[in-house]
Design an enzyme around this catalytic site. Sequence first.
Site, PDB file in Angstrom:
ATOM      1  N   ARG A 129       0.810  -1.234   0.000  1.00  0.00           N
ATOM      2  CA  ARG A 129       0.000   0.000   0.000  1.00  0.00           C
ATOM      3  C   ARG A 129       0.838   1.276   0.000  1.00  0.00           C
ATOM      4  NH1 ARG A 129      -3.042  -2.657   4.119  1.00  0.00           N
ATOM      5  NH2 ARG A 129      -4.782  -3.779   3.178  1.00  0.00           N
ATOM      6  N   LYS A 151       4.009  11.852 -11.000  1.00  0.00           N
ATOM      7  CA  LYS A 151       3.128  11.036 -11.839  1.00  0.00           C
ATOM      8  C   LYS A 151       3.829   9.718 -12.095  1.00  0.00           C
ATOM      9  CE  LYS A 151       0.527  14.197 -14.781  1.00  0.00           C
ATOM     10  NZ  LYS A 151       0.361  14.518 -16.202  1.00  0.00           N
ATOM     11  N   GLU A 193      11.395  18.380 -24.103  1.00  0.00           N
ATOM     12  CA  GLU A 193      10.647  18.843 -22.918  1.00  0.00           C
ATOM     13  C   GLU A 193      11.309  20.106 -22.340  1.00  0.00           C
ATOM     14  OE1 GLU A 193       7.816  17.303 -22.097  1.00  0.00           O
ATOM     15  OE2 GLU A 193       8.039  15.208 -22.705  1.00  0.00           O
ATOM     16  N   LYS A 235       9.011  23.193 -13.784  1.00  0.00           N
ATOM     17  CA  LYS A 235       8.003  22.146 -13.564  1.00  0.00           C
ATOM     18  C   LYS A 235       7.510  22.162 -12.107  1.00  0.00           C
ATOM     19  CE  LYS A 235       6.500  17.522 -14.431  1.00  0.00           C
ATOM     20  NZ  LYS A 235       6.743  16.192 -14.946  1.00  0.00           N
ATOM     21  N   GLU A 245      -3.288  18.082 -11.548  1.00  0.00           N
ATOM     22  CA  GLU A 245      -3.669  18.414 -12.920  1.00  0.00           C
ATOM     23  C   GLU A 245      -5.153  18.701 -13.093  1.00  0.00           C
ATOM     24  OE1 GLU A 245      -1.389  16.350 -15.934  1.00  0.00           O
ATOM     25  OE2 GLU A 245      -2.986  16.665 -17.371  1.00  0.00           O
ATOM     26  N   ARG A 249      -1.569  22.814 -14.380  1.00  0.00           N
ATOM     27  CA  ARG A 249      -0.598  21.749 -14.696  1.00  0.00           C
ATOM     28  C   ARG A 249      -0.770  21.238 -16.129  1.00  0.00           C
ATOM     29  NH1 ARG A 249       1.621  16.765 -10.977  1.00  0.00           N
ATOM     30  NH2 ARG A 249       2.939  15.856 -12.595  1.00  0.00           N
ATOM     31  N   ASN A 253       1.423  19.809 -20.814  1.00  0.00           N
ATOM     32  CA  ASN A 253       1.073  18.925 -21.934  1.00  0.00           C
ATOM     33  C   ASN A 253       1.159  19.629 -23.286  1.00  0.00           C
ATOM     34  OD1 ASN A 253       0.426  16.489 -20.536  1.00  0.00           O
ATOM     35  ND2 ASN A 253      -1.331  17.563 -19.707  1.00  0.00           N
ATOM     36  N   HIS A 256       1.557  17.716 -26.500  1.00  0.00           N
ATOM     37  CA  HIS A 256       1.332  16.303 -26.177  1.00  0.00           C
ATOM     38  C   HIS A 256       0.039  15.727 -26.756  1.00  0.00           C
ATOM     39  CE1 HIS A 256       4.728  16.893 -23.608  1.00  0.00           C
ATOM     40  NE2 HIS A 256       4.665  15.684 -23.089  1.00  0.00           N
ATOM     41  N   HIS A 260       1.250  12.617 -28.372  1.00  0.00           N
ATOM     42  CA  HIS A 260       0.902  11.269 -27.897  1.00  0.00           C
ATOM     43  C   HIS A 260       0.240  10.452 -28.993  1.00  0.00           C
ATOM     44  CE1 HIS A 260       1.001  12.135 -23.283  1.00  0.00           C
ATOM     45  NE2 HIS A 260       2.096  11.539 -23.689  1.00  0.00           N
ATOM     46  N   HIS A 272       9.273   9.694 -27.487  1.00  0.00           N
ATOM     47  CA  HIS A 272       8.380  10.685 -26.892  1.00  0.00           C
ATOM     48  C   HIS A 272       8.800  12.112 -27.258  1.00  0.00           C
ATOM     49  CE1 HIS A 272       5.567  12.165 -23.896  1.00  0.00           C
ATOM     50  NE2 HIS A 272       6.517  12.909 -23.377  1.00  0.00           N
TER      51      HIS A 272
HETATM   52  N1  LIG Z   1       6.035  10.957 -15.075  1.00  0.00           N
HETATM   53  C1  LIG Z   1       6.102  11.997 -15.859  1.00  0.00           C
HETATM   54  O1  LIG Z   1       5.745  13.097 -15.468  1.00  0.00           O
HETATM   55  C2  LIG Z   1       6.670  11.844 -17.241  1.00  0.00           C
HETATM   56  C3  LIG Z   1       6.971  12.964 -18.001  1.00  0.00           C
HETATM   57  C4  LIG Z   1       7.544  12.795 -19.249  1.00  0.00           C
HETATM   58  C5  LIG Z   1       7.787  11.516 -19.731  1.00  0.00           C
HETATM   59  N2  LIG Z   1       7.465  10.441 -18.965  1.00  0.00           N
HETATM   60  C6  LIG Z   1       7.729   9.080 -19.450  1.00  0.00           C
HETATM   61  O2  LIG Z   1       9.129   8.897 -19.608  1.00  0.00           O
HETATM   62  C7  LIG Z   1       9.346   7.858 -20.529  1.00  0.00           C
HETATM   63  C8  LIG Z   1      10.467   8.220 -21.467  1.00  0.00           C
HETATM   64  O3  LIG Z   1      11.631   8.423 -20.706  1.00  0.00           O
HETATM   65  P1  LIG Z   1      13.091   8.337 -21.339  1.00  0.00           P
HETATM   66  O4  LIG Z   1      13.136   9.091 -22.592  1.00  0.00           O
HETATM   67  O5  LIG Z   1      14.045   8.676 -20.264  1.00  0.00           O
HETATM   68  O6  LIG Z   1      13.176   6.800 -21.809  1.00  0.00           O
HETATM   69  P2  LIG Z   1      13.868   5.498 -21.198  1.00  0.00           P
HETATM   70  O7  LIG Z   1      13.717   5.418 -19.736  1.00  0.00           O
HETATM   71  O8  LIG Z   1      13.375   4.353 -21.990  1.00  0.00           O
HETATM   72  O9  LIG Z   1      15.402   5.742 -21.557  1.00  0.00           O
HETATM   73  C9  LIG Z   1      15.792   5.798 -22.904  1.00  0.00           C
HETATM   74  C10 LIG Z   1      16.919   4.784 -23.189  1.00  0.00           C
HETATM   75  O10 LIG Z   1      18.116   5.256 -22.615  1.00  0.00           O
HETATM   76  C11 LIG Z   1      18.699   4.253 -21.794  1.00  0.00           C
HETATM   77  N3  LIG Z   1      19.412   4.970 -20.724  1.00  0.00           N
HETATM   78  C12 LIG Z   1      18.885   5.580 -19.640  1.00  0.00           C
HETATM   79  N4  LIG Z   1      19.829   6.240 -18.979  1.00  0.00           N
HETATM   80  C13 LIG Z   1      20.988   6.056 -19.641  1.00  0.00           C
HETATM   81  C14 LIG Z   1      22.322   6.510 -19.466  1.00  0.00           C
HETATM   82  N5  LIG Z   1      22.642   7.357 -18.466  1.00  0.00           N
HETATM   83  N6  LIG Z   1      23.246   6.116 -20.342  1.00  0.00           N
HETATM   84  C15 LIG Z   1      22.930   5.297 -21.394  1.00  0.00           C
HETATM   85  N7  LIG Z   1      21.690   4.864 -21.637  1.00  0.00           N
HETATM   86  C16 LIG Z   1      20.738   5.238 -20.764  1.00  0.00           C
HETATM   87  C17 LIG Z   1      17.564   3.389 -21.364  1.00  0.00           C
HETATM   88  O11 LIG Z   1      17.986   2.084 -21.035  1.00  0.00           O
HETATM   89  C18 LIG Z   1      16.679   3.408 -22.609  1.00  0.00           C
HETATM   90  O12 LIG Z   1      17.133   2.450 -23.524  1.00  0.00           O
HETATM   91  C19 LIG Z   1       8.021   7.638 -21.243  1.00  0.00           C
HETATM   92  O13 LIG Z   1       7.464   6.424 -20.794  1.00  0.00           O
HETATM   93  C20 LIG Z   1       7.164   8.802 -20.800  1.00  0.00           C
HETATM   94  O14 LIG Z   1       5.796   8.475 -20.727  1.00  0.00           O
HETATM   95  C21 LIG Z   1       6.917  10.584 -17.749  1.00  0.00           C
HETATM   96 ZN   LIG Z   2       6.248  14.585 -22.176  1.00  0.00          ZN
END
Ligand SMILES: NC(=O)c1ccc[n+]([C@@H]2O[C@H](COP(=O)([O-])OP(=O)(O)OC[C@H]3O[C@@H](n4cnc5c(N)ncnc54)[C@H](O)[C@@H]3O)[C@@H](O)[C@H]2O)c1
Ligand SMILES: [Zn+2]
Length: 374
Positions: A129, A151, A193, A235, A245, A249, A253, A256, A260, A272
């Site tokens: 939980r 999030k 972003e 942010k 949101e 907030r 987006n 997006h 998306h 993304h």
């Molecule tokens: N929670 C939120 O507010 C929020 C906001 C924006 C995006 N997101 C989410 O984030 C995700 C995308 O994140 P991302 O772009 O970081 O993708 P990711 O986590 O898949 O990382 C991208 C790639 O880089 C690799 N990697 C990570 N760190 C590394 C490093 N230091 N050196 C070498 N390789 C590395 C990973 O293994 C992966 O293959 C999406 O799922 C999106 O929905 C969430």
């Molecule tokens: Zn985003």
Amino acid sequence: MVEETENSIKINLKRVVDNSYDVVFGANIFPRIAREMKELKPGHKFVIITDSIVKELHGQALYAELKNQGLNVHMLSFKSGELQKIRETKKEIEDKMLQLNLGRDTVVLALGGGVVGDLAGFVAATYTRGIPYVQIPTTVLAQADSSIGGKTAVDHPNAKNMIGAFKQPIRVYVDVATIKTLNEDECKNGMAETIKHGIIHNKDFFDYLMNNINLLLERNPAALIHIAKQNCIIKGNIVEQDPHENGIRRILNYGHTVGHAIEKLSKYKLSHGKCVSIGMMAAGRIAIALKTGFTEEDLKMQGTLLKEFCLPLVIPAEISNESIIETTVLDKKTKDGMARYVLPSKIGAMCEFNKEWATFVDNNIVMDALNQTR
Ligand SMILES: NC(=O)c1ccc[n+]([C@@H]2O[C@H](COP(=O)([O-])OP(=O)(O)OC[C@H]3O[C@@H](n4cnc5c(N)ncnc54)[C@H](O)[C@@H]3O)[C@@H](O)[C@H]2O)c1
Ligand SMILES: [Zn+2]
């Protein structure tokens, strides 16, 4: 006190919650993280959740630092990539945590990009939980965006981030030294972003990016710390005003709604950041059509900066306008089955739309904007 009337009672659970947390910035700060985990003692056991790539590049080093401090630490990983941000992966991690007898005194250390942060955060939100978690973002995107705001989610075949929870981390450590190992494409991807933050909230930050492109492309640590900090301030300021949101907030987006949709239609092959970049170009054109104040000149500056980081400005040819419009209806900002758009009024500010910060847009206007984004 439980209040009692003839046929009902009232359980009073009104409470003031303080979810404040610190975000720490630096380069090569794993020893500090381990030291502070020992001093702050947010729990008795620690589990690093990471992906297969980050585990090898940085996970072992963090694990060793925590061990050095004499902490009880485990490391669990899953195959890297957005396709793994699903319920099945969450279940596997939870099963492993149970096998390790990890209880409520466990702290999750989410080490990785946005995929790890979202998934590990969601595990922390529901495991026994809810247990505390620390974000240690290792991509530009995660350091700019996903590690702040609480999030957490996994994807569903029908839509991204469909199943999740709001769960604030207890601390975020932004170590820009981890960015050194990130590939070129991911690095630029994360800039979308960052550029978005400039457009929605801070013209000075937008100008800083414009004037320091080379430093950023070289991954200069001081420049990376500066942008990570500014990103988190922008942010953080928005999230503080509207943690769940319901209003402002939504401006996060920007780009997006269309972004998306493209991401989904590309079957997540297009990253993304790239999708958000195209989405911002489309949304910018909608803003111009609706005469929000955003000008052709603003759109051009937005495009120039995105292009400097090799981010795409046009919709892939194989994705039709009709399919984009259809898919936007599944967006989170949907109201009464219609997509809504957040739109800039100039570089550095967004339209308020009666405090809704999002508006319905006539399909013909969206169609025109999509046509221009080709
Ligand atoms: N929670 C939120 O507010 C929020 C906001 C924006 C995006 N997101 C989410 O984030 C995700 C995308 O994140 P991302 O772009 O970081 O993708 P990711 O986590 O898949 O990382 C991208 C790639 O880089 C690799 N990697 C990570 N760190 C590394 C490093 N230091 N050196 C070498 N390789 C590395 C990973 O293994 C992966 O293959 C999406 O799922 C999106 O929905 C969430
Ligand atoms: Zn985003």
